[in-house]
Design a protein around this motif. Structure first.
Motif, short mmCIF file in Angstrom:
data_model
loop_
_atom_site.label_atom_id
_atom_site.label_comp_id
_atom_site.label_asym_id
_atom_site.label_seq_id
_atom_site.Cartn_x
_atom_site.Cartn_y
_atom_site.Cartn_z
N GLN A 34 -4.81 5.54 5.44
CA GLN A 34 -6.02 4.77 5.71
C GLN A 34 -7.14 5.97 5.41
N GLN A 35 -6.70 7.21 4.86
CA GLN A 35 -7.95 7.77 4.43
C GLN A 35 -8.48 7.14 3.09
N TYR A 36 -7.99 6.27 2.61
CA TYR A 36 -8.41 5.73 1.13
C TYR A 36 -9.48 4.36 1.43
N GLY A 37 -10.46 4.96 2.04
CA GLY A 37 -11.33 3.56 2.21
C GLY A 37 -12.90 4.00 2.27
N GLY B 131 -6.61 -1.65 7.48
CA GLY B 131 -6.55 -0.46 8.38
C GLY B 131 -7.97 0.05 8.31
N PHE B 132 -7.93 0.86 8.93
CA PHE B 132 -9.23 1.74 9.26
C PHE B 132 -9.23 3.23 9.56
N LEU B 133 -10.04 4.08 9.38
CA LEU B 133 -9.89 5.42 9.71
C LEU B 133 -11.29 5.59 10.36
N VAL C 27 -10.25 0.04 5.29
CA VAL C 27 -9.30 0.14 4.22
C VAL C 27 -8.98 -0.98 3.78
N THR C 28 -9.18 -1.38 2.13
CA THR C 28 -8.40 -2.75 1.94
C THR C 28 -7.20 -2.31 0.77
N LEU C 29 -6.44 -3.30 0.56
CA LEU C 29 -5.37 -2.85 -0.59
C LEU C 29 -6.31 -2.38 -1.79
N GLY C 30 -7.20 -3.30 -2.16
CA GLY C 30 -7.89 -2.71 -3.45
C GLY C 30 -8.31 -1.52 -3.40
N ASP C 31 -8.56 -0.84 -2.10
CA ASP C 31 -9.18 0.51 -2.01
C ASP C 31 -8.12 1.38 -2.29
N VAL C 32 -6.85 1.05 -1.87
CA VAL C 32 -5.67 1.99 -1.93
C VAL C 32 -5.62 1.86 -3.40
N ALA C 33 -5.37 1.08 -4.14
CA ALA C 33 -5.07 0.62 -5.38
C ALA C 33 -5.96 1.50 -6.54
N LEU C 34 -7.52 1.64 -6.08
CA LEU C 34 -8.27 2.18 -6.69
C LEU C 34 -7.92 3.56 -6.78
N ALA C 35 -7.84 4.13 -5.45
CA ALA C 35 -7.56 5.59 -5.23
C ALA C 35 -6.35 6.20 -5.99
N MET C 36 -5.38 5.46 -6.15
CA MET C 36 -4.17 5.88 -6.83
C MET C 36 -4.50 5.78 -8.50
N CYS C 37 -5.17 4.90 -8.65
CA CYS C 37 -5.58 4.82 -10.34
C CYS C 37 -6.17 6.08 -10.43
N VAL C 38 -7.13 6.45 -9.72
CA VAL C 38 -7.90 7.74 -9.94
C VAL C 38 -7.20 9.04 -10.00
N VAL C 39 -5.82 9.02 -9.00
CA VAL C 39 -5.09 9.95 -8.90
C VAL C 39 -4.20 10.12 -10.00
N LEU C 40 -3.78 9.11 -10.73
CA LEU C 40 -2.83 8.91 -11.70
C LEU C 40 -3.61 9.05 -13.05
N THR C 41 -5.02 9.17 -12.99
CA THR C 41 -5.75 9.71 -14.23
C THR C 41 -6.27 10.90 -14.01
N ASP C 42 -5.95 11.88 -12.83
CA ASP C 42 -6.32 13.10 -12.88
C ASP C 42 -7.77 13.13 -12.71
N GLN C 43 -8.45 12.26 -12.04
CA GLN C 43 -9.76 12.20 -11.71
C GLN C 43 -9.90 12.75 -10.35
N LYS C 44 -11.29 12.76 -9.82
CA LYS C 44 -11.42 13.38 -8.56
C LYS C 44 -11.62 12.06 -7.71
N LEU C 45 -11.13 12.03 -6.47
CA LEU C 45 -11.42 11.06 -5.56
C LEU C 45 -12.89 11.31 -4.89
N ALA D 14 0.75 -1.19 0.03
CA ALA D 14 -0.09 0.06 0.05
C ALA D 14 0.87 1.38 -0.14
N GLN D 15 1.98 1.19 0.71
CA GLN D 15 2.82 2.35 0.88
C GLN D 15 3.53 2.73 -0.33
#
Length: 378
Positions: A353-356, A305-307, A316-334, A276-277
């Motif tokens: 932890q905020q990506y959940g 983890g959780f927030l 928060v799951t590993l998939g959540d973080v992965a999805l969030a980074m895909c959104v960031v890398l494609t310049d979309q809004k979280l 995740a990191q």
């Protein structure tokens, strides 16, 4: 007027006349005035001795030869003052050369010329590069010297820096300075320097602790950091992992390769938090060409983890973080994907932890939205 007062007066008059006549040149004293001032170093008057010392220091290198002769004087007071004068003349000369170098005159360099040439190759000749070089030279010249003449000595010197810093922190003293840390990074990034395992670990530890010391906003230092991170790709994966946060904080794109090593390593790649990191680092420093590393982990349900939020908690799951980074890398809004507690834009820390999501239904909707978006791009 007694003899000593007369000598002092004549010498000071000669000095003032000389300085006035050479206002636009280096001060030059007549030999007779130099002789009088040197004799005055043994004067019975403390004030007279001090004034002669000050005048000879102000006269600069032109009196150094005459003063050097007095370091063998039978008078301990004269020897002491002669040595002090020579030290001050050297210090003033070095300061003047450094100021000239700072202003752009590289011909003033008399030491560490090859280190300067190497820095030029990394960043070019800029005001920032000159300031960085001076910081390193003033605060850590032994490291620069070793890199040029005895690269194997660098590991020992870095160990000394690490130990001195640890001891200073233990007893409340001043720890490592920016110039020392920057010099250590600069030396460690040199292909001719091969640090031993201990030194690699120590420099990674220092950088992870003191990244805020580094003048990373200027281009020259960023170039040095980038070169260091590129070389650190060959470090042991434990040390590479330790460098993720400094790389992210410095904004160096070379940190992506460090993240890829952590994610792909047999040991670290099995630990979801480390992955995740690594993904967060890629999201902060990478581009769309790194999208695959995150996208292939979307849907991974491993909890990391959780927030705590008002009215419950955001898991928060590993998939959540992965999805969030895909959104960031494609310049979309979280927020468009239901990430209610995440700050928009690229990550500024390794925190994930905020990506959940508050519930699985929100998670499923976000994944489906991504899949629909991807179909539209193909």
């Amino acid at each position: 007027m007694n003899y000593h007062t007369l000598v002092k007066t004549l010498a000071l008059i000669a000095l003032l006349v000389s300085l006035e006549a050479n206002a636009d040149e280096k001060p030059t004293l007549p030999q007779s005035a130099v002789a009088l001032l040197i004799d005055q170093l043994a004067d019975d008057s403390y004030q007279a001795r001090n004034e002669a010392t000050t005048a000879l220091i102000a006269a600069g290198p032109t009196v150094a030869e005459a003063v050097q002769f007095e370091t063998n004087s039978s008078d301990p007071e004269v020897r002491y003052r002669a040595e002090k004068i020579l030290r001050e003349i050297d210090r003033n000369l070095l300061a003047a050369r450094r100021e000239a170098f700072r202003a752009g005159d590289a011909s003033q360099l008399t030491q560490n010329v090859s280190s300067w040439q190497r820095l030029l190759g990394l960043s070019g000749d800029t005001a920032e590069a000159r300031e960085l070089f001076l910081r390193m030279q003033v605060e850590a010249q032994p490291l620069l010297n070793a890199a040029e003449s005895d690269p194997q000595e660098c590991s020992r010197l870095i160990a000394e820096v690490y130990q001195a810093n640890s001891q200073a922190r233990r007893f409340g003293g001043q720890g490592i300075t920016a110039g020392v840390l920057e010099a250590a990074i600069f030396v460690a990034s040199d292909d001719s320097v091969q640090l031993d395992t201990t030194a690699q670990n120590q420099i990674a530890s220092l950088l992870s602790q003191y990244i805020t010391l580094v003048e990373k906003e200027d281009n020259a230092t960023r170039m040095v950091l980038g070169r260091f991170f590129a070389k650190a790709r060959d470090f042991n994966v434990a040390r590479v992992y330790q460098l993720l946060n400094p790389a992210l904080q410095s904004g160096c794109s070379e940190g992506v390769d460090l993240a890829l090593k952590v994610i792909g390593d047999g040991r670290y790649g099995r630990h979801n938090n480390f992955v995740a990191q690594g993904l967060v680092t890629i999201g902060a420093l990478g581009g769309k060409e790194h999208l695959f590393q995150a996208e292939r982990r979307i849907g991974n349900s491993n909890s990391i983890g959780f927030l705590a939020v008002e009215g419950g908690r955001c898991s928060v799951t590993l998939g959540d973080v992965a999805l969030a980074m895909c959104v960031v890398l494609t310049d979309q809004k979280l927020k468009d994907y239901g990430f209610k507690y995440a700050t928009e834009g690229k990550p500024t820390s390794l925190t994930f932890q905020q990506y959940g999501f508050l519930d699985d239904e929100s998670r499923k909707k976000a994944v489906e939205k991504w899949r629909q978006w991807r179909k539209l791009q193909s």
